[in-house]
Design an enzyme around this catalytic site. Structure first.
Site, PDB file in Angstrom:
ATOM      1  CE  LYS A  28      38.984  36.645  44.512  1.00  0.00           C
ATOM      2  NZ  LYS A  28      38.631  35.254  44.805  1.00  0.00           N
ATOM      3  CB  THR A  29      35.751  32.920  41.068  1.00  0.00           C
ATOM      4  OG1 THR A  29      36.026  33.459  42.367  1.00  0.00           O
ATOM      5  CG2 THR A  29      35.348  31.462  41.214  1.00  0.00           C
ATOM      6  CG  ASP A 212      40.656  32.441  44.951  1.00  0.00           C
ATOM      7  OD1 ASP A 212      41.032  33.545  44.505  1.00  0.00           O
ATOM      8  OD2 ASP A 212      39.481  32.221  45.295  1.00  0.00           O
ATOM      9  CD  GLU A 213      40.334  35.797  48.149  1.00  0.00           C
ATOM     10  OE1 GLU A 213      41.119  36.761  48.210  1.00  0.00           O
ATOM     11  OE2 GLU A 213      39.118  35.935  47.955  1.00  0.00           O
ATOM     12  CD  GLN A 243      39.470  42.544  47.451  1.00  0.00           C
ATOM     13  OE1 GLN A 243      38.463  42.148  48.027  1.00  0.00           O
ATOM     14  NE2 GLN A 243      39.674  42.333  46.155  1.00  0.00           N
ATOM     15  NE  ARG A 591      33.768  43.763  49.394  1.00  0.00           N
ATOM     16  CZ  ARG A 591      34.425  43.048  48.508  1.00  0.00           C
ATOM     17  NH1 ARG A 591      34.006  41.852  48.176  1.00  0.00           N
ATOM     18  NH2 ARG A 591      35.513  43.515  47.922  1.00  0.00           N
TER      19      ARG A 591
END
Length: 658
Positions: A28-29, A212-213, A243, A591
């Site tokens: 995503k980044t 973002d997020e 998330q 993770r």
């Protein structure tokens, strides 16, 4: 690595509002930074008209660095890449007069805010009650409410009491020419809603927004996004409802559904290719999160191999669990020749770290504990730093407010409020106003004397600062203000008192180290401390909560404490928040890049009593064919134990050889 088709579609779509539903590890980044470059190079947006907003300073730094590699240096400098709160602060600094603030207003941190609530609360209020009031004020601001609106909504006596305290709190902030952290969103939102000209100006100033997020936004943050985006809806929101793990601090995953309702033309692109995990780990994550309802469906997949089975350790108690985790970390590190920083141990609550720390120390494994109180955030350290900030900058009102009555000098809240009003009327800082005879005559004689004494103390320390090193000045501040005596009187627990006094010694040593490295004066050293990296683990195993692990990845992950009442947590179950606990487990699973180990203790201990614990319900939601339960395959377990024993012996031999 080239963009996959879904990533490319997300980068190139700029014709309306866009939601990018980005699964864990889906890049995503990269999509955000590539889109910034696309907007500048292909869509001819001016860099200073683009804003990328995220939730942490660390994420903003990383995004800024990655964007700088994709666009020309001049454009990179003009980009706005920051947190929601930093953007709000920028707006307030430009538009402060429209909100009744004067230039140079102070921003109170969490400790300052809590102290203000304590000053305004009825005498003798218990700490938990003070915390509840502070939380109620923060929650109201997170919804974008003013005190009058909060009072209008209040239904119970407790809610009325909290709303009235909110009103007094805001009056005090106004007198101090200060805002708190929540105001950095609430006040810009209120201004944009009320002032059409200002709203239009900022919509022109920021022509395209990337968030973002997005699943972590609260009501006020989403409302601020809408005001800035305007009817054009020129934005890209990137998030993952699976998330969303911050409901306890106001995040609302329902904002994903709100986007579709508020922007009927919303385009949705789903990123499902995971570049991080093995297929086995992704199957487990997909199976677990499928038990939660979804507005938009997605299923992660990967081109990586199957990977090793997910190990499940059933242990006797927390100590046995920690010992087994430590032994396996040593074994894997030896067998894979892996650096320590590729290992992480994740848990639900900070208290779970204690047996793990002990076991890792005994195994001589370097570790770094994340999530505890950082050294520079400890109250006694912040107090002394506030004194030093005042010596360097007498106009630092936030520092003045923090230490004017620490240690106690009979400079109460009413005195500070009156001083704040006088400072505003004279367009002076609080310390400069405290030096004014006109101001002192306006106060009661006892209060004026206390304030004059504090100002004199700062004057004397300022003079001493010309001739002392930073390390020596720390000692002088502690001595001259009687701060050590304050700590001794305030801290009843002997061990805690000793730790706090040691922290003051360590602060002086820190300044000494900075000076030995070529420090260039007190102001420069304070700036270094203010921007110091407070969480640099080096080559060490990471111990952290699941909340702290979000956004990170590790080659080896150990997820401990998988028991009913721990994960899912008993309080979350009581409050009906099972879905968020499942999302937290999902975050932990994703993770891991290569190896994942899950563990739980069969028995717990409380007040000297032992009791049985049920394994977490989430273990039953995993695909059992992808798990290896230690103890159910005796031959494989025996082989693993022999390998672990050999690794431990080899490590001990190596330590002895050193």
């Amino acid at each position: 690595m080239s963009l996959n088709p879904q990533q490319r579609a997300a980068v190139e779509y700029c014709d309306g509002p866009l939601l990018v539903l980005a699964g864990a590890g889906s890049g995503k980044t990269r999509v955000i930074t590539e889109k910034i470059a696309h907007l500048i190079a292909r869509r001819r947006y001016a860099a200073n008209r683009i804003a990328a907003i995220t939730f942490t300073n660390k994420a903003a730094r990383e995004m800024r660095e990655r964007a700088a590699r994709l666009v020309k240096s001049e454009a990179a400098r003009e980009l706005t890449i920051c947190t929601f709160h930093a953007l709000g602060l920028r707006l307030l600094q430009i538009e402060h007069a429209k909100l009744g603030l004067k230039r140079g207003f102070s921003v109170l941190d969490a400790d300052d805010s809590a102290a203000l609530v304590k000053d305004l609360a009825p005498a003798g209020a218990k700490p938990e009650r003070l915390a509840a009031w502070r939380a109620a004020i923060s929650a109201a601001k997170s919804e974008g409410l003013a005190p009058a609106q909060a009072l209008e909504r209040a239904r119970t006596a407790g809610e009325v009491e909290a709303a009235q305290l909110f009103a007094a709190y805001q009056r005090r902030l106004a007198a101090f020419n200060a805002v708190d952290f929540d105001d950095l969103i609430r006040l810009p939102l209120a201004l944009l809603r009320a002032d059409a000209d200002t709203r239009a100006a900022w919509q022109e100033r920021l022509r395209y927004l990337l968030v973002d997020e997005y699943q972590d936004t609260n009501a006020a943050q989403y409302a601020l996004l809408k005001e800035l985006a305007g009817p054009r809806g020129a934005f890209t929101a990137v998030g993952d409802d699976d998330q969303s793990i911050y409901a306890w601090r106001g995040a609302n995953p329902g904002n994903l559904a709100e986007l579709g309702r508020d922007y009927p033309a919303l385009k949705v692109i789903v990123l499902e290719q995971n570049y991080r995990c093995t297929r086995r780990i992704l199957r487990a994550a997909n199976a677990v999160i499928a038990h939660n309802p979804h507005v938009y469906e997605k299923r992660l997949w990967s081109e990586h191999g199957e990977g090793a089975p997910i190990r499940v350790l059933a242990c006797r108690d927390a100590e046995h669990e920690a010992e087994r985790i430590a032994a396996d970390i040593v074994h894997q590190q030896q067998a894979q020749r892996a650096p320590w920083h590729e290992f992480a141990v994740l848990y639900r609550g900070n208290h779970q770290s204690r047996p793990l720390e002990k076991a890792l120390r005994l195994a001589r494994v370097p570790y770094h504990l994340s999530g505890g109180t950082a050294f520079l955030d400890r109250a006694e350290v912040k107090d002394v730093l506030a004194y030093l900030r005042l010596l360097v900058n007498p106009d630092d009102d936030a520092a003045f407010l923090r230490v004017a009555n620490v240690p106690r000098r009979e400079i109460g809240a009413a005195t500070l409020e009156k001083l704040g009003e006088l400072a505003q009327s004279r367009q002076l800082s609080l310390l400069r106003t405290a030096h004014s005879d006109v101001a002192l005559t306006a106060l009661a004689p006892r209060s004026a004397a206390a304030l004059a004494g504090f100002a004199t103390c700062i004057d004397e320390l300022t003079q001493r600062a010309q001739h002392l090193s930073g390390a020596a000045l720390v000692e002088e501040v502690v001595r001259r203000t009687g701060y050590a005596e304050h700590v001794r009187a305030e801290t009843k627990d002997e061990a805690a008192r000793t730790r706090r006094l040691e922290n003051l010694v360590e602060l002086g040593a820190w300044f000494g180290a900075l000076e030995r490295e070529g420090g260039s004066g007190l102001a420069a050293e304070l700036a270094l401390l203010a921007h110091a990296e407070r969480d640099d683990p080096g080559n060490a195993v990471r111990l952290m909560t699941l909340h702290a692990a979000k956004g990170l990845e590790f080659r080896f992950v150990y997820l401990v404490g998988l028991a009913q009442g721990v994960l899912p947590h008993e309080s979350s179950l009581a409050e009906g928040r099972l879905e968020e606990e499942r999302r937290l487990f999902y975050v932990g699973l994703t993770r891991a890049r290569e190896r994942l180990c899950l563990s739980y203790a069969a028995r717990g201990h409380r007040y000297g009593e032992s009791f049985a614990i049920e394994p977490s319900r989430f273990l039953a939601e995993l695909p059992q064919a992808d798990l290896h339960w230690d103890g159910r395959d005796s031959e494989q377990d025996a082989r693993a134990e022999r390998e672990q024993a050999s690794a431990a012996i080899a490590r001990i031999a190596g330590l002895l050889a050193d």
